[in-house]
Design an enzyme around this catalytic site. Structure first.
Site, PDB file in Angstrom:
ATOM      1  N   SER A 198     -10.398   6.830   8.453  1.00 43.06           N
ATOM      2  CA  SER A 198      -9.151   6.233   8.913  1.00 43.06           C
ATOM      3  C   SER A 198      -8.530   5.433   7.780  1.00 43.06           C
ATOM      4  O   SER A 198      -9.219   4.670   7.096  1.00 43.06           O
ATOM      5  CB  SER A 198      -9.406   5.303  10.105  1.00 43.06           C
ATOM      6  OG  SER A 198      -9.714   6.045  11.261  1.00 43.06           O
ATOM      7  N   LYS A 206      -1.105   0.610  18.377  1.00 43.27           N
ATOM      8  CA  LYS A 206      -1.367   0.234  16.984  1.00 43.27           C
ATOM      9  C   LYS A 206      -0.524  -0.955  16.546  1.00 43.27           C
ATOM     10  O   LYS A 206      -0.367  -1.209  15.348  1.00 43.27           O
ATOM     11  CB  LYS A 206      -1.089   1.430  16.061  1.00 43.27           C
ATOM     12  CG  LYS A 206      -1.967   2.645  16.328  1.00 43.27           C
ATOM     13  CD  LYS A 206      -3.424   2.360  16.016  1.00 43.27           C
ATOM     14  CE  LYS A 206      -4.301   3.580  16.243  1.00 43.27           C
ATOM     15  NZ  LYS A 206      -5.729   3.309  15.965  1.00 43.27           N
ATOM     16  N   ARG A 224     -14.968   8.357  20.143  1.00 43.28           N
ATOM     17  CA  ARG A 224     -14.715   6.994  19.672  1.00 43.28           C
ATOM     18  C   ARG A 224     -14.966   6.012  20.820  1.00 43.28           C
ATOM     19  O   ARG A 224     -14.079   5.288  21.261  1.00 43.28           O
ATOM     20  CB  ARG A 224     -13.281   6.877  19.155  1.00 43.28           C
ATOM     21  CG  ARG A 224     -12.944   5.559  18.456  1.00 43.28           C
ATOM     22  CD  ARG A 224     -11.516   5.596  17.950  1.00 43.28           C
ATOM     23  NE  ARG A 224     -11.128   4.351  17.301  1.00 43.28           N
ATOM     24  CZ  ARG A 224     -10.627   3.292  17.938  1.00 43.28           C
ATOM     25  NH1 ARG A 224     -10.442   3.345  19.266  1.00 43.28           N
ATOM     26  NH2 ARG A 224     -10.294   2.206  17.285  1.00 43.28           N
TER      27      ARG A 224
END
Length: 218
Positions: free
Chosen positions: A121, A150, A53
């Site tokens: 996701s 997050k 990622r």
């Protein structure tokens, strides 16, 4: 390109999904060497899936990284490329992990059939359900717990939402604030395994994580 034996309809394709964030690896000053060492450490410990990622890399950089990762993290371990089916196919990776706002999983499934492992996701139950309808092999769901990484996504979903997601007929991986001491409770909620960034950067805890996953996620 080999595909893991598991299918959407039977069992989860892996237990642990390590998500790369190479800039924060120990010793990342020598970025390339640190990345290769990390890939090899994951493989040696028995972590069974890796998602690349590194969104800042250009196309060539993505390809070079995926080739290096595949060499250091060989099958049967599962290698996924974030959002780039073309890079996955070109480098021998097993599949692609799609962001929530990415290319619809159904479009890739229609084009590549079962030749490509596809993950998505998700942050809401409707996104989990859509991924299942689109033929995704698994979803990552979260954040389950509060975590600084997050915070922009708002309040954590919590275990009840994870349990509802896990009941929608697709393997669900718990993401966000999942520490080793929380493996058992996310497993009880129905998670197929755990996805994380920081958890897998603690190299001295990798074997412990693999052992815990083996106990919690049969």
């Amino acid at each position: 390109m080999s595909r893991p034996a598991a299918s959407r309809a039977d069992r989860a394709p892996f237990r642990l999904l390590a998500i790369s964030q190479l800039a924060t690896l120990p010793g990342a000053g020598g970025r390339g060497e640190a990345a290769l060492a990390w890939f090899a450490a994951l493989a040696a410990a028995g972590v069974d899936a890796l998602q690349l990622r590194e969104k800042h890399l250009d196309d060539l950089g993505q390809c070079q990284l995926a080739r290096s990762a595949r060499a250091a993290f060989p099958p049967p371990a599962v290698l996924l490329v974030n959002g780039r089916a073309d890079v996955a196919l070109a480098t021998g990776a097993d599949g692609v992990h799609l962001p929530a706002d990415g290319v619809p999983a159904g479009a890739l499934r229609a084009r590549f059939g079962d030749g490509l492992l596809i993950g998505v996701s998700t942050h809401r139950l409707d996104e989990v359900e859509q991924a299942r309808r689109d033929g995704a092999d698994y979803v990552v769901f979260g954040p389950v717990y509060s975590t600084p990484m997050k915070a922009a996504l708002g309040a954590p979903a919590g275990l009840p939402a994870l349990a509802r997601a896990a009941g929608l007929g697709i393997p669900v991986y718990a993401l966000g604030g999942v520490t080793l001491d929380r493996f058992a409770e996310v497993a009880t909620a129905g998670a197929a395994g755990v996805a994380a960034i920081r958890l897998f950067q603690r190299l001295d805890e990798l074997e412990q994580a693999v052992a815990a996953a083996g106990a919690c996620f049969p």
